[in-house]
Design a protein around this motif. Structure first.
Motif, short mmCIF file in Angstrom:
data_model
loop_
_atom_site.label_atom_id
_atom_site.label_comp_id
_atom_site.label_asym_id
_atom_site.label_seq_id
_atom_site.Cartn_x
_atom_site.Cartn_y
_atom_site.Cartn_z
N LYS A 474 0.82 -1.21 0.00
CA LYS A 474 0.00 0.00 0.00
C LYS A 474 0.86 1.26 0.00
O LYS A 474 0.53 2.25 -0.67
N ASP A 475 1.97 1.22 0.77
CA ASP A 475 2.87 2.38 0.78
C ASP A 475 3.45 2.67 -0.60
O ASP A 475 3.79 3.81 -0.91
N HIS A 476 3.59 1.61 -1.41
CA HIS A 476 4.18 1.75 -2.74
C HIS A 476 3.12 1.61 -3.84
O HIS A 476 3.43 1.28 -4.99
N ALA A 477 1.89 1.87 -3.49
CA ALA A 477 0.78 1.69 -4.43
C ALA A 477 0.95 2.53 -5.68
O ALA A 477 0.61 2.10 -6.79
N ASN A 478 1.47 3.74 -5.53
CA ASN A 478 1.62 4.63 -6.68
C ASN A 478 2.63 4.09 -7.70
O ASN A 478 2.53 4.37 -8.90
N GLU A 479 3.62 3.33 -7.21
CA GLU A 479 4.63 2.78 -8.12
C GLU A 479 4.05 1.70 -9.02
O GLU A 479 4.50 1.51 -10.15
N PHE A 480 3.04 0.99 -8.51
CA PHE A 480 2.49 -0.15 -9.24
C PHE A 480 1.04 0.06 -9.66
O PHE A 480 0.43 -0.83 -10.23
N ASN A 481 0.48 1.24 -9.33
CA ASN A 481 -0.93 1.54 -9.64
C ASN A 481 -1.88 0.53 -9.01
O ASN A 481 -2.78 -0.02 -9.66
N VAL A 482 -1.65 0.27 -7.72
CA VAL A 482 -2.51 -0.66 -6.98
C VAL A 482 -3.67 0.11 -6.37
O VAL A 482 -3.49 1.18 -5.78
N ASP A 483 -4.86 -0.45 -6.49
CA ASP A 483 -6.04 0.10 -5.83
C ASP A 483 -6.02 -0.41 -4.39
O ASP A 483 -6.29 -1.59 -4.12
N THR A 484 -5.68 0.44 -3.43
CA THR A 484 -5.52 0.01 -2.04
C THR A 484 -6.84 -0.35 -1.37
O THR A 484 -6.83 -0.87 -0.26
N THR A 485 -7.95 -0.08 -2.03
CA THR A 485 -9.25 -0.47 -1.47
C THR A 485 -9.69 -1.85 -1.96
O THR A 485 -10.76 -2.33 -1.58
N ARG A 486 -8.84 -2.45 -2.81
CA ARG A 486 -9.16 -3.79 -3.32
C ARG A 486 -7.89 -4.65 -3.29
O ARG A 486 -7.23 -4.87 -4.29
N ILE A 487 -7.56 -5.09 -2.09
CA ILE A 487 -6.39 -5.95 -1.88
C ILE A 487 -6.88 -7.30 -1.35
O ILE A 487 -7.59 -7.37 -0.33
N ALA A 488 -6.51 -8.37 -2.02
CA ALA A 488 -6.86 -9.73 -1.58
C ALA A 488 -5.61 -10.43 -1.08
O ALA A 488 -4.49 -10.13 -1.52
N ILE A 489 -5.80 -11.37 -0.16
CA ILE A 489 -4.69 -12.19 0.29
C ILE A 489 -5.03 -13.64 0.02
O ILE A 489 -6.14 -14.10 0.31
N SER A 490 -4.08 -14.35 -0.60
CA SER A 490 -4.29 -15.73 -0.99
C SER A 490 -3.16 -16.58 -0.44
O SER A 490 -2.00 -16.16 -0.42
N GLY A 491 -3.50 -17.78 0.02
CA GLY A 491 -2.47 -18.67 0.53
C GLY A 491 -2.87 -20.12 0.40
O GLY A 491 -4.06 -20.45 0.36
N GLY A 492 -1.86 -20.99 0.33
CA GLY A 492 -2.11 -22.42 0.25
C GLY A 492 -1.54 -23.14 1.43
O GLY A 492 -0.42 -22.87 1.87
N SER A 493 -2.32 -24.06 2.02
CA SER A 493 -1.90 -24.85 3.17
C SER A 493 -1.56 -23.92 4.34
O SER A 493 -2.42 -23.15 4.78
N ALA A 494 -0.32 -23.95 4.85
CA ALA A 494 0.05 -23.03 5.93
C ALA A 494 -0.15 -21.59 5.50
O ALA A 494 -0.55 -20.73 6.32
N GLY A 495 0.09 -21.30 4.22
CA GLY A 495 -0.17 -19.96 3.71
C GLY A 495 -1.63 -19.62 3.71
O GLY A 495 -2.02 -18.46 3.91
N GLY A 496 -2.49 -20.63 3.49
CA GLY A 496 -3.94 -20.40 3.57
C GLY A 496 -4.37 -20.09 4.99
O GLY A 496 -5.22 -19.23 5.22
N GLN A 497 -3.79 -20.79 5.96
CA GLN A 497 -4.08 -20.49 7.36
C GLN A 497 -3.69 -19.05 7.68
O GLN A 497 -4.45 -18.32 8.34
N LEU A 498 -2.50 -18.63 7.23
CA LEU A 498 -2.05 -17.26 7.48
C LEU A 498 -2.95 -16.25 6.77
O LEU A 498 -3.30 -15.21 7.35
N ALA A 499 -3.32 -16.53 5.54
CA ALA A 499 -4.19 -15.62 4.80
C ALA A 499 -5.51 -15.43 5.51
O ALA A 499 -6.01 -14.30 5.66
N ALA A 500 -6.11 -16.53 5.98
CA ALA A 500 -7.40 -16.44 6.67
C ALA A 500 -7.27 -15.67 7.97
O ALA A 500 -8.14 -14.85 8.31
#
Length: 640
Positions: A474-500
């Motif tokens: 989010k701090d670098h959103a302007n560099e990548f043109n990220v919409d900071t109001t639409r950020i998703a987090i995705s993870g698999g297995s242990a990463g899924g636990q962390l994402a949730a």
């Protein structure tokens, strides 16, 4: 008269030499211990004990590396970093034994270059005086830079002369020709990781115990790679693990090594060898006696240069049991403490490397022969920015890779952060790159990230890291043109636990670090949980030892932590829409029905899709990879 003139001339010559010496000393002192930012000369010799910046453009604390070395306090009470900014530093450097606990970090081996050109044909110099960098100090780390000797093929010309103990070289390029690096010292332990080392003859030589891990060893001519001189009383000499042996075009006859002294030890484990390696592999340096004491061995060599059947009769092929003995702990075992100032072994925290794409394919393809691993190939229309540091830990940086659609213009688009799995103790961010690239091609800014695993730091360190990565994006959103109001987090297995967990604890400072380098929030607006456990302590859960290692104890010992780390028990009106993507194994969905019920009561959208007859890490393989990408895209477009 002639005698008087002669004496006068001699006195004049002595006076001239004295004046030149004095002026040279004064000139040198004008450089050493000066801060070019304010132009003032300060007497700082041996006084600095904080981080230092060296920059050729005057933007740092010193213009020369030698000046910084002069300024560092002897036997530092705490570690510091000497950051050497981009530039070519033509300096002949010596790091004395009084300098310890320092990390020398560059801007990358192609950007920060330490170079000199001494050699044995110059002013009657011997091999051990021809160095570019001489290291006597202990507990030192060198990272992201090049050390080179540019003398060329003129005889011995050392780039790196290292005799200190507990030395780490990571992502360094060590370049030269004959005798490129002298890794020596009978009590010296040295660790080279992800390095590139090139040379002609005996270009890795000496008596140190040195481990080369995932390095490229590049032969420039037909000759010998190593010339070890391991003492008889030392258990390990040179060990190459997971390295790649390459060569210049036309090079076709290179030996793995020859013994500089009796009892030389050199071992290659899991290394890929090009066709430049001769079938016999090793040379005895013309001494049948050395064959009796030398220990040269290989294990699981691959590639056209791997030919154990043709190796010399006095070389060894390790058994599986013998190969297991070549651990970092065994190789670097010493009489003193192995812990550094950060509480880790000096050669770095241990990392379980058991969970990889290839190991998973080998495991699951036995029962599912039609599955196909998905590798991180380039995808058209996707730009890549790799190895971006998002968090400094002092002893290392955590990094992420960012993938963007090409030609997106200035319009802001949604972002997705991917968190890899591996039981909170294994795996790395590269596992999620194929998913990240595929979704970037569909119009998202995507990123994959490092986080601290259980062998490095227990819960909640990994949670803090994920939230800090979100803040960085989010701090670098302007560099990548990220919409900071639409950020998703995705993870698999242990990463899924962390994402949730991260997505259900939006705004809860308890789950965030006190790292002060960020300005944005860690809130996300969607969760994609791929086979990630939602409740550690639950009737449907069967989490045990691996979870306990991460959570700092069993459910009986720290029940409050097990509940705190469970997304199910954190669901509130802070929660966000969730996409659950399930394998065929129910234990990875523990608490899912309960969580959906809670989300329904709060009016928060969720979806569930299951893949019958799929392996646990299904997202790594076809035929499940493409449906995972499409379902994720469809879900995010539905909620946004």
């Amino acid at each position: 008269m002639n005698l008087a003139i002669s004496l006068l001339c001699r006195k004049s010559l002595v006076l001239v030499i004295f004046l030149i010496s004095t002026l040279s000393h004064l000139s040198f002192s004008q450089q050493v211990n000066s801060y070019p930012k304010d132009g003032k000369i300060k007497d700082l010799k041996g006084k600095v004990q904080e981080d230092i910046v060296v920059a050729k453009d005057g933007s740092g604390d010193f213009l020369y590396i030698a000046d910084a070395l002069e300024a560092i306090r002897v036997y530092l009470p705490k570690p510091i970093t000497v950051y050497i900014k981009e530039g070519v530093y033509k300096e002949k450097l010596e790091i004395p034994g009084t300098i310890t606990n320092v990390t020398f970090k560059g801007d990358g081996p192609d950007k920060t270059i330490i170079t000199f050109d001494d050699h044995t044909g110059k002013n009657y110099m011997d091999t051990f005086d021809s160095y570019t960098l001489l290291v006597w100090g202990n507990s030192l780390i060198f990272r992201d830079l090049t050390i080179q000797n540019t003398a060329g093929s003129v005889g011995q010309a050392v780039a790196l002369h290292a005799e200190g103990d507990r030395l780490v070289f990571e992502n360094c390029h060590i370049k030269g020709d004959q005798d490129t690096m002298f890794a020596s010292g009978e009590n010296s332990r040295q660790y080279y990781k992800d390095c590139y080392i090139e040379g002609t003859t005996d270009f890795i030589f000496g008596s140190a115990t040195a481990l080369f891990e995932k390095c490229e060893i590049y032969s420039k001519t037909n000759s010998y790679i190593t010339a070890a001189s391991t003492p008889n009383w030392v258990d390990y000499g040179y060990v190459f693990n997971g390295c790649k042996l390459t060569a210049a075009e036309g090079v076709n006859r290179v030996f793995l090594g020859r013994p500089w002294r009796d009892y030389a030890q050199t071992v290659f484990i899991d290394c890929e060898m090009g066709d430049h390696i001769v079938p016999e592999g090793w040379h005895n340096w013309g001494s049948l006696e050395k064959e009796k004491t030398t220990y040269y061995a290989e294990y699981n060599s691959i590639g056209p240069g791997a030919n154990m059947k043709s190796r010399v009769g006095w070389a060894h092929e390790l058994t599986d049991e013998e190969a297991l003995a070549f651990t970092k702990e065994n190789i670097f075992k010493g009489s003193g403490k192995s812990i550094n100032a950060y509480g880790f072994a000096w050669y770095g925290y241990e990392k379980d490397t058991s969970f990889t794409l290839n190991s998973s394919y080998k495991k699951y393809s036995k029962n599912l022969p039609d599955i196909q691993p998905v590798y991180a190939a380039s995808i058209g229309g996707v730009q890549e920015e790799m190895n971006i540091p998002y968090k400094k830990l002092g002893y290392r940086e955590l990094k992420l890779d960012v993938f963007c659609p090409e030609n997106q213009g200035t319009k802001t688009i949604p972002g997705i952060l991917f968190v890899h799995g591996g039981g909170w103790k294994s795996g790395d961010r590269s596992l999620q790159i194929p998913l990240a690239k595929a979704l970037a091609a569909k119009g998202y800014i995507t990123a994959v990230m490092d986080y601290r695993l259980s062998l490095e730091a227990p819960y909640p360190a990994g949670v803090h890291d994920v939230k800090d990565a979100i803040k960085w994006i989010k701090d670098h959103a302007n560099e990548f043109n990220v919409d900071t109001t639409r950020i998703a987090i995705s993870g698999g297995s242990a990463g899924g636990q962390l994402a949730a967990l991260v997505g259900t604890t939006n705004g809860m400072k308890k789950y965030e670090s006190d790292h002060g380098d960020y300005h944005s929030s860690a809130d996300v607006q969607a969760i994609i949980d791929m086979d990630g456990v939602l409740a550690f302590h639950h009737p449907e859960s069967s989490e045990g030892t691996v979870a306990a290692e991460w959570l700092g104890g069993t459910s009986e010992e720290v029940p409050e932590v097990w509940d705190e780390a469970s997304a199910l028990y954190q669901v509130s009106d802070r929660a966000v829409p969730v996409l659950f993507l399930n394998s065929q194994y129910p234990r990875f969905h523990a608490g899912q029905d309960d969580m959906i019920q809670k989300l329904d009561q709060l009016g928060i959208y969720s979806e569930v899709h299951s893949f019958p007859n799929s392996p646990h890490p299904y997202w790594l393989f076809e035929p499940w990879f493409t449906p995972t990408v499409n379902l994720t895209d469809k879900f995010l477009r539905k909620i946004w």
